[in-house]
Design a protein around this motif. Sequence first.
Motif, PDB file in Angstrom:
ATOM      1  N   CYS A   9       1.174   3.123  -6.855  1.00  0.00           N
ATOM      2  CA  CYS A   9       0.569   2.020  -6.091  1.00  0.00           C
ATOM      3  C   CYS A   9       0.240   0.756  -6.900  1.00  0.00           C
ATOM      4  O   CYS A   9      -0.664   0.893  -7.975  1.00  0.00           O
ATOM      5  CB  CYS A   9      -0.741   2.494  -5.494  1.00  0.00           C
ATOM      6  N   VAL A  58      -7.010   2.048  -7.084  1.00  0.00           N
ATOM      7  CA  VAL A  58      -7.760   3.170  -6.069  1.00  0.00           C
ATOM      8  C   VAL A  58      -9.332   3.030  -6.803  1.00  0.00           C
ATOM      9  O   VAL A  58     -10.303   3.068  -5.752  1.00  0.00           O
ATOM     10  CB  VAL A  58      -7.493   4.439  -5.659  1.00  0.00           C
ATOM     11  N   TYR A  63      -1.914  -1.312  -6.009  1.00  0.00           N
ATOM     12  CA  TYR A  63      -3.603  -1.474  -5.971  1.00  0.00           C
ATOM     13  C   TYR A  63      -4.134  -0.141  -6.909  1.00  0.00           C
ATOM     14  O   TYR A  63      -3.607   0.719  -7.025  1.00  0.00           O
ATOM     15  CB  TYR A  63      -4.056  -1.291  -4.433  1.00  0.00           C
ATOM     16  N   MET A  99       0.894  -1.386   0.149  1.00  0.00           N
ATOM     17  CA  MET A  99       0.075  -0.038   0.017  1.00  0.00           C
ATOM     18  C   MET A  99       0.873   1.196  -0.049  1.00  0.00           C
ATOM     19  O   MET A  99       1.494   1.492   0.990  1.00  0.00           O
ATOM     20  CB  MET A  99      -1.013  -0.026   1.211  1.00  0.00           C
ATOM     21  N   ASN A 100       0.937   1.899  -0.987  1.00  0.00           N
ATOM     22  CA  ASN A 100       1.917   2.886  -1.157  1.00  0.00           C
ATOM     23  C   ASN A 100       1.797   4.129  -0.276  1.00  0.00           C
ATOM     24  O   ASN A 100       2.786   4.753   0.169  1.00  0.00           O
ATOM     25  CB  ASN A 100       2.129   3.591  -2.707  1.00  0.00           C
ATOM     26  N   CYS A 101       0.649   4.378  -0.124  1.00  0.00           N
ATOM     27  CA  CYS A 101       0.321   5.455   0.839  1.00  0.00           C
ATOM     28  C   CYS A 101       1.038   5.230   2.377  1.00  0.00           C
ATOM     29  O   CYS A 101       1.876   5.987   2.964  1.00  0.00           O
ATOM     30  CB  CYS A 101      -1.243   5.706   0.946  1.00  0.00           C
ATOM     31  N   TYR A 140      -0.047   9.717  -3.739  1.00  0.00           N
ATOM     32  CA  TYR A 140       0.473   8.259  -3.832  1.00  0.00           C
ATOM     33  C   TYR A 140      -0.182   7.222  -4.445  1.00  0.00           C
ATOM     34  O   TYR A 140       0.549   6.202  -5.022  1.00  0.00           O
ATOM     35  CB  TYR A 140      -0.002   7.886  -2.257  1.00  0.00           C
ATOM     36  N   CYS A 141      -1.546   7.201  -5.030  1.00  0.00           N
ATOM     37  CA  CYS A 141      -2.214   6.195  -5.579  1.00  0.00           C
ATOM     38  C   CYS A 141      -1.654   6.001  -7.135  1.00  0.00           C
ATOM     39  O   CYS A 141      -1.667   4.681  -7.450  1.00  0.00           O
ATOM     40  CB  CYS A 141      -3.780   6.438  -5.657  1.00  0.00           C
ATOM     41  N   ILE A 147      -7.881   9.691  -0.118  1.00  0.00           N
ATOM     42  CA  ILE A 147      -6.346   9.482  -0.274  1.00  0.00           C
ATOM     43  C   ILE A 147      -6.119   9.651  -1.515  1.00  0.00           C
ATOM     44  O   ILE A 147      -4.948  10.440  -1.863  1.00  0.00           O
ATOM     45  CB  ILE A 147      -6.015   8.173   0.266  1.00  0.00           C
ATOM     46  N   GLY A 184     -10.287   4.684  -0.256  1.00  0.00           N
ATOM     47  CA  GLY A 184      -9.164   5.235  -0.930  1.00  0.00           C
ATOM     48  C   GLY A 184      -9.387   6.507  -1.687  1.00  0.00           C
ATOM     49  O   GLY A 184      -8.480   7.033  -2.097  1.00  0.00           O
ATOM     50  N   CYS A 234      -8.099  -1.515  -4.170  1.00  0.00           N
ATOM     51  CA  CYS A 234      -7.480  -0.596  -2.974  1.00  0.00           C
ATOM     52  C   CYS A 234      -8.127  -1.266  -1.666  1.00  0.00           C
ATOM     53  O   CYS A 234      -9.260  -1.076  -1.673  1.00  0.00           O
ATOM     54  CB  CYS A 234      -7.549   0.779  -2.891  1.00  0.00           C
ATOM     55  N   PRO A 235      -7.041  -1.683  -0.735  1.00  0.00           N
ATOM     56  CA  PRO A 235      -7.563  -2.504   0.457  1.00  0.00           C
ATOM     57  C   PRO A 235      -8.616  -1.279   1.294  1.00  0.00           C
ATOM     58  O   PRO A 235      -9.445  -1.752   2.069  1.00  0.00           O
ATOM     59  CB  PRO A 235      -6.402  -2.750   1.366  1.00  0.00           C
ATOM     60  N   PHE A 236      -8.146   0.029   1.412  1.00  0.00           N
ATOM     61  CA  PHE A 236      -9.144   1.031   1.959  1.00  0.00           C
ATOM     62  C   PHE A 236     -10.531   0.773   1.572  1.00  0.00           C
ATOM     63  O   PHE A 236     -11.503   1.192   2.097  1.00  0.00           O
ATOM     64  CB  PHE A 236      -8.637   2.404   1.646  1.00  0.00           C
TER      65      PHE A 236
END
Length: 508
Positions: free
Chosen positions: A440, A444, A442, A347-349, A436-437, A430, A427, A453-455
């Motif tokens: 990543c 978003v 993932y 998760m890049n963030c 960040y995304c 963010i 996500g 994105c897991p968020f």
Amino acid sequence: MATLRLILGDQLSPNLSSLRDLAAGDRILMAELAAEAGYANHHKKKIAFLFSAMRHFADDLRKAGHQVDYIRFDDPHNTGDFTGEVERALNRHAIDRLVVTAPGEYRLHLIFEDWKDRFPCAVDIREDDRFLSSIDAFKAWADGRKTLRMEFFYRELRRQHHILMDGDEPVGGQWNYDSENRQPPKEGLSPPPRHITPPDAITQDVLDLVERHFPDHFGRLDGFDFATTRSDAEQVLERFIDERLPLFGTYQDAMVEGEPWMYHAHIGLYLNAGLLDPMAVIQSAELAYRQGAAPLNAVEGFIRQILGWREYVRGIYWLKMPDYAEENALDAQRPLPDFYWTAETDMNCLKQVVSETRDHAYAHHIQRLMVLGNFALLAGLDPREVNAWFLGVYADAYEWVELPNVTGMTLFADGGYLASKPYAASGAYINRMSTYCKNCRYKVAQKNGEDACPFNYLYWDFLIRNQEKLRSNPRMGMPYRTLAKMDAEKINRITSDSAAFLKKMEQS
Ligand code: DLZ
Ligand code: SF4
């Protein structure tokens, strides 16, 4: 007979209450202590900052003609804690009174109170009046209120201290200009560099000491460039006011990869250790506005952090301790994942913010709240573990400020006493507020599946898991109405993606 005056590492202020009425023959005691360096996994730069600032402060006191017993960390006689060092000092000198300014943390409050019975001399614990609202004044304000909202407390302090006021009215006609703040980062945004302070000989000695004695503590020591004296901290402030304050408000929530400082002041560590005085900082910012050097949205937003938020969380801490440290209203039990220490996550963030924290003992408020904190909230991480992490890794962190921010604001673990709703976000937030995304692994925009994105699914899983406790919150109406419209298959995908992700996280 003389007075012993104990000064703690975050009490480095010449106008400290324990230093008033200083008389010839009095002894000042300062000590670098294993117990203080070890009660949290303090970042190496935080320990180095405090030890160096303490040594500089002791030197200034000596230059002013005072007698200082300064106990270094590697002194073979150093007992490692405040009680042991006060005891030794009482044996070294003829002392009939111990004076200390009240500590910033409850654990020390208990120890210091105990000294009244333990030591043969009088023990005088004085109020820490470096704040703009006393603990008693906050208690009086809070008395009888069911929920405490910072905004009203802040307005009272604005009036009381006559900050950004035109007569009885707030300057510009509004108390709060946040509607003009919180812009996403603009393409190519390039904040001016912050002021740095190259290490002097005292700091270099301390850096060597920290390297030798704290190899296992979190964080990188190289590149240490914090101010460690009052005058250097004032230069940091001045440079911020001149160069970055004008855009502070606009971009205070923006996050840009590779730009850890953005338009923030990076003065929390100096304020909280006593190197800067809150009122002087507030007045410098107000002056910049009055002289037309910075706009009102920036200056009001900056002043609200210090006059409003900082004072408010301190009030809550002393009002609610010791129970506040045990709060866990959402019954979150998951252990803190290792990547909070290693930054090893896809998760890049989170990777970026943990890396910056590791490198600088710093991240700005939205990185803390909406990346690290938001993940902890959504994943149901144990508040005790999350608090321990935040208390250690940031150079500005002491429990009085860290605990309300994490337990109350970030984790909603006090059930809504401090914050009116959980700061939970998917996500999309963010992505809007950061760069960040785009770097990543993932996606978003994807809601479910391996690459999502897991968020995104964790956000809904959080709302589902906690619906009994959160559904009736008026500020949560919209997401719960959306949830109510979701079909069973969608809800199934959310819960199974979340379970798989969290299981994998726990196993890695
Ligand atoms: C945080 C800290 C650290 C790392 N080391 C010391 C120390 O060696 N000596 C000292 O007097 N204070 C230190 N501190 C700051 C104290 O922990 C702080 O005063 C309390 O947490 C109360 O806020
Ligand atoms: Fe973070 Fe999700 Fe964006 Fe990746 S896609 S950086 S995990 S918010």
